[in-house]
Design a protein around this motif. Structure first.
Motif, PDB file in Angstrom:
ATOM      1  N   MET A   1      57.928  58.157 -25.088  1.00  0.00           N
ATOM      2  CA  MET A   1      59.043  57.239 -24.999  1.00  0.00           C
ATOM      3  C   MET A   1      58.513  55.865 -24.638  1.00  0.00           C
ATOM      4  SD  MET A   1      62.671  57.254 -22.945  1.00  0.00           S
ATOM      5  CE  MET A   1      62.119  57.665 -21.342  1.00  0.00           C
ATOM      6  N   LEU A   2      59.067  54.849 -25.267  1.00  0.00           N
ATOM      7  CA  LEU A   2      58.747  53.461 -24.955  1.00  0.00           C
ATOM      8  C   LEU A   2      59.887  52.853 -24.161  1.00  0.00           C
ATOM      9  CD1 LEU A   2      57.431  52.087 -28.376  1.00  0.00           C
ATOM     10  CD2 LEU A   2      56.085  52.677 -26.357  1.00  0.00           C
ATOM     11  N   VAL A   3      59.549  52.223 -23.044  1.00  0.00           N
ATOM     12  CA  VAL A   3      60.554  51.542 -22.229  1.00  0.00           C
ATOM     13  C   VAL A   3      60.088  50.097 -22.086  1.00  0.00           C
ATOM     14  CG1 VAL A   3      61.845  51.520 -20.074  1.00  0.00           C
ATOM     15  CG2 VAL A   3      60.970  53.699 -20.989  1.00  0.00           C
ATOM     16  N   GLU A   4      60.749  49.206 -22.793  1.00  0.00           N
ATOM     17  CA  GLU A   4      60.367  47.789 -22.844  1.00  0.00           C
ATOM     18  C   GLU A   4      61.609  46.981 -23.165  1.00  0.00           C
ATOM     19  OE1 GLU A   4      59.106  44.205 -23.048  1.00  0.00           O
ATOM     20  OE2 GLU A   4      57.527  45.658 -22.586  1.00  0.00           O
ATOM     21  N   ALA A  39      65.851  60.166 -21.208  1.00  0.00           N
ATOM     22  CA  ALA A  39      65.052  61.212 -20.555  1.00  0.00           C
ATOM     23  C   ALA A  39      65.866  62.473 -20.341  1.00  0.00           C
ATOM     24  CB  ALA A  39      64.504  60.706 -19.221  1.00  0.00           C
ATOM     25  N   SER A  40      67.165  62.323 -20.152  1.00  0.00           N
ATOM     26  CA  SER A  40      68.010  63.502 -19.939  1.00  0.00           C
ATOM     27  C   SER A  40      68.312  64.241 -21.243  1.00  0.00           C
ATOM     28  CB  SER A  40      69.314  63.103 -19.252  1.00  0.00           C
ATOM     29  OG  SER A  40      70.162  62.378 -20.122  1.00  0.00           O
ATOM     30  N   LEU A  41      68.022  63.598 -22.380  1.00  0.00           N
ATOM     31  CA  LEU A  41      68.363  64.182 -23.679  1.00  0.00           C
ATOM     32  C   LEU A  41      67.163  64.560 -24.543  1.00  0.00           C
ATOM     33  CD1 LEU A  41      71.170  61.633 -24.622  1.00  0.00           C
ATOM     34  CD2 LEU A  41      71.491  63.965 -23.757  1.00  0.00           C
ATOM     35  N   VAL A  42      66.022  63.932 -24.315  1.00  0.00           N
ATOM     36  CA  VAL A  42      64.865  64.065 -25.188  1.00  0.00           C
ATOM     37  C   VAL A  42      63.660  64.529 -24.390  1.00  0.00           C
ATOM     38  CG1 VAL A  42      63.323  62.815 -26.754  1.00  0.00           C
ATOM     39  CG2 VAL A  42      65.720  62.171 -26.630  1.00  0.00           C
ATOM     40  N   GLU A  43      62.885  65.442 -24.964  1.00  0.00           N
ATOM     41  CA  GLU A  43      61.638  65.859 -24.324  1.00  0.00           C
ATOM     42  C   GLU A  43      60.500  64.976 -24.817  1.00  0.00           C
ATOM     43  OE1 GLU A  43      60.553  69.972 -24.203  1.00  0.00           O
ATOM     44  OE2 GLU A  43      62.662  70.571 -24.295  1.00  0.00           O
ATOM     45  N   PHE A  44      59.636  64.572 -23.898  1.00  0.00           N
ATOM     46  CA  PHE A  44      58.471  63.764 -24.243  1.00  0.00           C
ATOM     47  C   PHE A  44      57.396  64.036 -23.211  1.00  0.00           C
ATOM     48  CE2 PHE A  44      61.567  61.386 -21.860  1.00  0.00           C
ATOM     49  CZ  PHE A  44      60.835  60.806 -20.826  1.00  0.00           C
ATOM     50  N   ASP A  45      56.145  63.788 -23.590  1.00  0.00           N
ATOM     51  CA  ASP A  45      55.051  64.062 -22.657  1.00  0.00           C
ATOM     52  C   ASP A  45      54.393  62.811 -22.109  1.00  0.00           C
ATOM     53  OD1 ASP A  45      53.857  63.450 -25.073  1.00  0.00           O
ATOM     54  OD2 ASP A  45      52.519  65.151 -25.098  1.00  0.00           O
ATOM     55  N   VAL A  46      54.672  61.640 -22.724  1.00  0.00           N
ATOM     56  CA  VAL A  46      54.139  60.370 -22.238  1.00  0.00           C
ATOM     57  C   VAL A  46      55.243  59.325 -22.287  1.00  0.00           C
ATOM     58  CG1 VAL A  46      52.449  58.521 -22.630  1.00  0.00           C
ATOM     59  CG2 VAL A  46      51.812  60.898 -23.078  1.00  0.00           C
ATOM     60  N   ALA A  47      55.340  58.535 -21.232  1.00  0.00           N
ATOM     61  CA  ALA A  47      56.233  57.378 -21.217  1.00  0.00           C
ATOM     62  C   ALA A  47      55.369  56.136 -21.043  1.00  0.00           C
ATOM     63  CB  ALA A  47      57.240  57.480 -20.084  1.00  0.00           C
ATOM     64  N   ALA A  59      58.473  50.976 -12.131  1.00  0.00           N
ATOM     65  CA  ALA A  59      57.944  51.972 -11.196  1.00  0.00           C
ATOM     66  C   ALA A  59      59.066  52.762 -10.532  1.00  0.00           C
ATOM     67  CB  ALA A  59      57.068  51.299 -10.138  1.00  0.00           C
ATOM     68  N   ASP A  60      60.225  52.130 -10.366  1.00  0.00           N
ATOM     69  CA  ASP A  60      61.360  52.812  -9.742  1.00  0.00           C
ATOM     70  C   ASP A  60      61.940  53.921 -10.610  1.00  0.00           C
ATOM     71  OD1 ASP A  60      61.122  51.096  -7.575  1.00  0.00           O
ATOM     72  OD2 ASP A  60      62.625  49.697  -8.353  1.00  0.00           O
ATOM     73  N   GLY A  61      61.637  53.924 -11.903  1.00  0.00           N
ATOM     74  CA  GLY A  61      62.179  54.937 -12.800  1.00  0.00           C
ATOM     75  C   GLY A  61      61.282  56.144 -13.009  1.00  0.00           C
ATOM     76  N   ILE A  62      60.072  56.115 -12.464  1.00  0.00           N
ATOM     77  CA  ILE A  62      59.123  57.205 -12.714  1.00  0.00           C
ATOM     78  C   ILE A  62      59.655  58.549 -12.225  1.00  0.00           C
ATOM     79  CG2 ILE A  62      56.822  58.088 -12.156  1.00  0.00           C
ATOM     80  CD1 ILE A  62      55.886  55.132 -12.120  1.00  0.00           C
ATOM     81  N   ALA A  63      60.175  58.591 -11.012  1.00  0.00           N
ATOM     82  CA  ALA A  63      60.693  59.857 -10.465  1.00  0.00           C
ATOM     83  C   ALA A  63      61.837  60.395 -11.317  1.00  0.00           C
ATOM     84  CB  ALA A  63      61.135  59.671  -9.020  1.00  0.00           C
ATOM     85  N   ASP A  64      62.685  59.505 -11.820  1.00  0.00           N
ATOM     86  CA  ASP A  64      63.806  59.943 -12.664  1.00  0.00           C
ATOM     87  C   ASP A  64      63.314  60.543 -13.968  1.00  0.00           C
ATOM     88  OD1 ASP A  64      65.741  59.096 -10.823  1.00  0.00           O
ATOM     89  OD2 ASP A  64      65.706  57.063 -11.652  1.00  0.00           O
ATOM     90  N   LEU A  65      62.306  59.908 -14.582  1.00  0.00           N
ATOM     91  CA  LEU A  65      61.762  60.458 -15.833  1.00  0.00           C
ATOM     92  C   LEU A  65      61.189  61.845 -15.588  1.00  0.00           C
ATOM     93  CD1 LEU A  65      59.940  57.409 -17.458  1.00  0.00           C
ATOM     94  CD2 LEU A  65      62.292  58.177 -17.769  1.00  0.00           C
ATOM     95  N   ARG A  66      60.522  62.019 -14.460  1.00  0.00           N
ATOM     96  CA  ARG A  66      59.911  63.322 -14.150  1.00  0.00           C
ATOM     97  C   ARG A  66      60.943  64.373 -13.763  1.00  0.00           C
ATOM     98  NH1 ARG A  66      54.746  60.704 -11.840  1.00  0.00           N
ATOM     99  NH2 ARG A  66      53.503  60.733 -13.743  1.00  0.00           N
ATOM    100  N   TYR A  68      63.703  64.824 -15.301  1.00  0.00           N
ATOM    101  CA  TYR A  68      64.163  65.367 -16.577  1.00  0.00           C
ATOM    102  C   TYR A  68      63.038  65.943 -17.420  1.00  0.00           C
ATOM    103  CZ  TYR A  68      68.523  62.939 -15.542  1.00  0.00           C
ATOM    104  OH  TYR A  68      69.679  62.525 -14.953  1.00  0.00           O
ATOM    105  N   ASN A  69      61.844  65.399 -17.281  1.00  0.00           N
ATOM    106  CA  ASN A  69      60.682  65.836 -18.057  1.00  0.00           C
ATOM    107  C   ASN A  69      59.515  66.071 -17.105  1.00  0.00           C
ATOM    108  OD1 ASN A  69      61.097  65.470 -21.214  1.00  0.00           O
ATOM    109  ND2 ASN A  69      62.277  63.893 -20.162  1.00  0.00           N
ATOM    110  N   PRO A  70      59.540  67.192 -16.396  1.00  0.00           N
ATOM    111  CA  PRO A  70      58.468  67.466 -15.429  1.00  0.00           C
ATOM    112  C   PRO A  70      57.095  67.403 -16.103  1.00  0.00           C
ATOM    113  CG  PRO A  70      60.224  69.083 -15.241  1.00  0.00           C
ATOM    114  CD  PRO A  70      60.511  68.269 -16.474  1.00  0.00           C
ATOM    115  N   GLY A  71      56.164  66.802 -15.427  1.00  0.00           N
ATOM    116  CA  GLY A  71      54.819  66.713 -15.956  1.00  0.00           C
ATOM    117  C   GLY A  71      54.583  65.541 -16.893  1.00  0.00           C
TER     118      GLY A  71
END
Length: 119
Positions: A1-4, A39-47, A59-66, A68-71
């Motif tokens: 996922m790209l977040v920009e 993140a709640s709808l799509v599986e991805f392994d790298v953001a 940086a504040d969104g890292i925990a939220d991404l994890r 929904y997508n652990p690891g």
């Protein structure tokens, strides 16, 4: 996922990554809120996440991404690689940080390196 938040830069990154046979962009977001929804709808392994977003710090969104997508592996892109930013993103759980003005090869290399460390 790209977040920009800069749409033209995000599209250019997505195009560059889509040309790599082993990488797929499954979602794009322009804000933390949009990233959380994806993140709640799509599986991805790298953001790949910008540090400066209109509704907060990447940086504040890292925990939220994890949540929904652990690891998930998180690579922060930033125009400022000062030591305080590096320490802050590391503390937030980022796996790596690359200068936003790095070459495409450096960014792709960082993504691949983080993915191989994750495996």
């Amino acid at each position: 996922m790209l977040v920009e938040d800069h749409a033209a830069f995000r599209r250019a990154m997505a195009l560059m990554l889509s040309r790599e046979p082993d990488l797929d962009v499954v979602a794009e977001a322009g804000s933390l809120d949009e990233a959380r929804r994806h993140a709640s709808l799509v599986e991805f392994d790298v953001a790949v996440m910008d540090l400066g977003l209109p509704d907060g710090d990447g940086a504040d969104g890292i925990a939220d991404l994890r949540r929904y997508n652990p690891g998930v592996t998180v690579l922060i892109l930033s125009a400022s690689l000062d030591p305080s930013n590096l320490a802050r993103v590391k503390e937030a759980g980022a796996d790596g940080m690359v200068d936003k003005f790095a070459t495409p090869g450096e960014i792709v290399g960082a993504i691949r390196r983080l993915r191989s460390e994750q495996a």
